[in-house]
Design an enzyme around this catalytic site. Structure first.
Site, mmCIF file in Angstrom:
data_model
loop_
_atom_site.group_PDB
_atom_site.id
_atom_site.type_symbol
_atom_site.label_atom_id
_atom_site.label_comp_id
_atom_site.label_asym_id
_atom_site.label_seq_id
_atom_site.Cartn_x
_atom_site.Cartn_y
_atom_site.Cartn_z
ATOM 1 N N LYS A 173 7.692 6.742 -4.242
ATOM 2 C CA LYS A 173 7.442 5.729 -5.269
ATOM 3 C C LYS A 173 6.177 4.951 -4.902
ATOM 4 O O LYS A 173 6.180 4.100 -4.024
ATOM 5 C CB LYS A 173 8.607 4.750 -5.417
ATOM 6 C CG LYS A 173 8.505 4.096 -6.797
ATOM 7 C CD LYS A 173 9.006 2.704 -6.919
ATOM 8 C CE LYS A 173 8.250 1.616 -6.287
ATOM 9 N NZ LYS A 173 6.936 1.310 -6.900
ATOM 10 N N GLU A 249 6.611 -0.345 7.993
ATOM 11 C CA GLU A 249 5.303 -0.924 8.343
ATOM 12 C C GLU A 249 5.116 -2.119 7.424
ATOM 13 O O GLU A 249 4.940 -1.946 6.214
ATOM 14 C CB GLU A 249 4.178 0.085 8.117
ATOM 15 C CG GLU A 249 4.332 1.402 8.856
ATOM 16 C CD GLU A 249 4.181 1.282 10.358
ATOM 17 O OE1 GLU A 249 3.847 0.188 10.849
ATOM 18 O OE2 GLU A 249 4.442 2.279 11.039
ATOM 19 N N CYS A 283 -3.387 -4.444 5.960
ATOM 20 C CA CYS A 283 -2.391 -5.139 6.790
ATOM 21 C C CYS A 283 -2.949 -5.487 8.151
ATOM 22 O O CYS A 283 -2.453 -6.384 8.819
ATOM 23 C CB CYS A 283 -1.167 -4.248 6.942
ATOM 24 S SG CYS A 283 -1.576 -2.677 7.708
ATOM 25 N N GLU A 385 1.072 -14.843 5.798
ATOM 26 C CA GLU A 385 0.130 -13.785 5.424
ATOM 27 C C GLU A 385 -0.458 -14.080 4.044
ATOM 28 O O GLU A 385 0.286 -14.301 3.079
ATOM 29 C CB GLU A 385 0.841 -12.428 5.388
ATOM 30 C CG GLU A 385 -0.106 -11.279 5.105
ATOM 31 C CD GLU A 385 0.614 -9.952 4.886
ATOM 32 O OE1 GLU A 385 1.613 -9.915 4.142
ATOM 33 O OE2 GLU A 385 0.165 -8.939 5.457
#
Ligand code: NAD
Ligand code: 6OD
Length: 481
Positions: A173, A249, A283, A385
């Protein structure tokens, strides 16, 4: 764009519109997978495992991965255009980073699986009995692969390549923001001869859509996911009732540590890449820059100069070095951090707002590259973040303080240490509570090395044989001799 299920391109009758973050124009209509389509995809994957694919040999699968890599290279320009259309990233970035890595991922895991042996032990008990024990590797089974929008094809193939190398069947997906390269990869898989049902793609969103239908489906044997930490947590809850393994992750709040003895030209070059590449949407990007006090002002001024030199523009313009954020929705999130930084007492060294790039690009998700001073580790913008082109510069006095500040986070993905003192480089790199420490470089990747994060940044390791650990189930066979 259609779903790809059991080797067939499937429309679902319900579509959503994918728009360009460059100017808001329409990229295409995407067929959203409903629960029935996801169910068909999982069943197709299971059927493939029960067929000849389930009995395929390692050399056959390694050869298949190499054919896929070749086909990716043959359709390189199509993939570059697709990736850039969805994300708005400069064509040269899609070329050198995203699509080049897709081909490399398939080749790397063809090599890894071909070279990988199995454990065996000769058992000799005190009573004289002897046995041969060996670990026979089976695939995990039907693997759900859920990926984000920032490096769509790179991250998708980073999971699909080892999964197929180990003989699994996958239901992928992609992010609702980046359906195009996954749709093209489905064509490539068919062209390369991947058997029907081994690689399936379902399009859609997370909750109440394809993502949730997939993670709650009883037919999946595991989930490999890259994305936000909060989404990882939701996926863990979804698979918990059936106790399925996960490989995650997740997010990061990565630090750079700049010591006064560093080669400052090289350091600023590396910092500029690590803060602003892909508009800060990697990331691994640096969002916290700790600089030793004697060189703090010099580094801050040089990095601000580099930010001012970035050239936003259309992806196909060869002079463009800076793309938009993925969407205006994400821009609102990033902009809210820009506002918060000021409320938290930041001095804006450069940027801090939305640029005026003229009428042509007014519908896009543009934002200014931004640097702050005057913040500390207690401020939210230094703890959470942002996933945009922004970083806080914070001074430190000595090595212990630098390590303490850098490790003062719930995340633990990557760090970059900038120094010309060899012993300090190793010492500090090893003291970072992260999955990956770079020294005097950033985003230099070795695909056989372990990749992953600590804390909120993930569960498990990918890369080389580390990926194989998730996608294989070793079974102990014990033969008395
Ligand atoms: P996201 O978590 O919002 O979405 C990722 C994927 O999960 C998408 O396909 C989305 O549709 C799907 N999803 C969302 N909710 C779901 C649910 N409840 N169930 C199942 N699927 C669901 O992440 P994003 O905004 O697409 O990507 C940005 C994030 O990804 C950042 O936090 C970034 O740090 C992280 N990221 C981490 C790595 C890494 O290697 N550690 C790499 C890239 C991105
Ligand atoms: O390089 C890789 O293998 C990898 N997984 C990179 C992740 C980047 C995050 O955005």
């Amino acid at each position: 764009m259609t779903n790809f299920v059991g080797g067939r391109f499937l429309e679902t009758g319900r579509t959503f519109t994918k728009t360009s973050p460059v100017d808001g124009s329409v990229v295409g209509q995407v067929h959203e997978a409903d629960a029935t389509t996801v169910d068909e995809a999982v069943r197709a994957a299971r059927a493939a495992l029960d067929g000849p694919w389930g009995r395929s040999s390692v050399p056959e699968r390694a050869a298949l991965l190499r054919r896929i890599a070749t086909r990716v290279e043959e359709r390189f320009d199509d993939l570059v255009r697709a990736e850039s259309a969805d994300t708005g990233k400069p064509l040269h970035l899609a070329r050198t980073l995203d699509v080049a890595r897709a081909a490399a991922n398939f080749r790397a895991f063809a090599d890894t699986v071909a070279a990988h042996g199995m454990d065996s032990f000769l058992t000799e008990l005190p009573d004289g009995r002897r046995a041969l024990n060996y670990a026979y590797d089976k695939p995990l089974g039907v693997v759900a692969v859920i990926v984000p929008w920032n490096l769509p094809l790179l991250l998708l193939t980073w999971k699909v390549a080892p999964a197929l190398a180990c003989g699994n069947a996958v239901v992928v997906k992609p992010s609702e923001e980046t359906p195009s390269s996954a749709a093209l990869l489905a064509e490539i898989m068919a062209e390369a001869g991947v058997p029907d049902g081994v690689f399936n793609v379902v399009h859609g969103f997370g909750p109440g859509s394809a993502g949730e239908f997939l993670t709650t489906h009883p037919g999946i044997d595991g989930v490999t996911f890259t994305g936000e930490s909060a989404t990882g947590s939701a996926i863990m809850r979804a698979v918990a009732p059936r106790v399925r393994p996960v490989s995650f992750e997740l997010g990061g709040k990565n630090a750079a540590l700049v010591f006064a003895d560093a080669d400052l030209e090289r350091t600023v070059d590396g910092l500029a890449r690590s803060v602003f590449t892909n508009t800060g949407q990697v990331c691994l990007c640096t969002e916290r820059v700790y600089v030793q006090r004697p060189v703090y002002d010099e580094v801050a001024a040089a990095l601000a100069k580099r930010a001012a030199e970035l050239r936003p523009g259309r992806p196909e313009d060869p002079d463009t070095t800076f793309g938009p954020l993925i969407s205006t929705g994400h821009r609102e999130k990033v902009r809210s951090y820009y506002d918060l930084a000021v409320r938290e007492g930041a001095r804006v060294l450069t940027g801090g707002g939305v640029p005026d790039l003229g009428e042509d690009l007014a519908g896009g998700a543009w934002i200014e590259p931004t640097l702050w001073t005057g913040l500390t580790n207690t401020d939210r913008v230094v703890r959470e973040e942002i996933f945009g082109p922004a970083a806080a510069l914070i001074p430190f006095d000595d090595e212990d303080e630098a390590v303490r500040l850098a490790n003062d986070t719930e995340y633990g993905l990557a760090a970059a240490v900038w120094t010309s003192d060899l012993e300090r480089a190793h010492r500090v790199a090893q003291r970072m509570r992260v999955g990956l420490s770079w020294v005097n470089t950033w985003f230099l990747r070795e695909l056989r090395a372990p990749f992953g994060g600590a804390g909120l940044s993930g569960i498990g390791r990918e890369g080389g044989t580390h990926s194989l650990h998730f996608y294989r189930q070793p079974t102990n066979v014990c033969v008395q001799l």
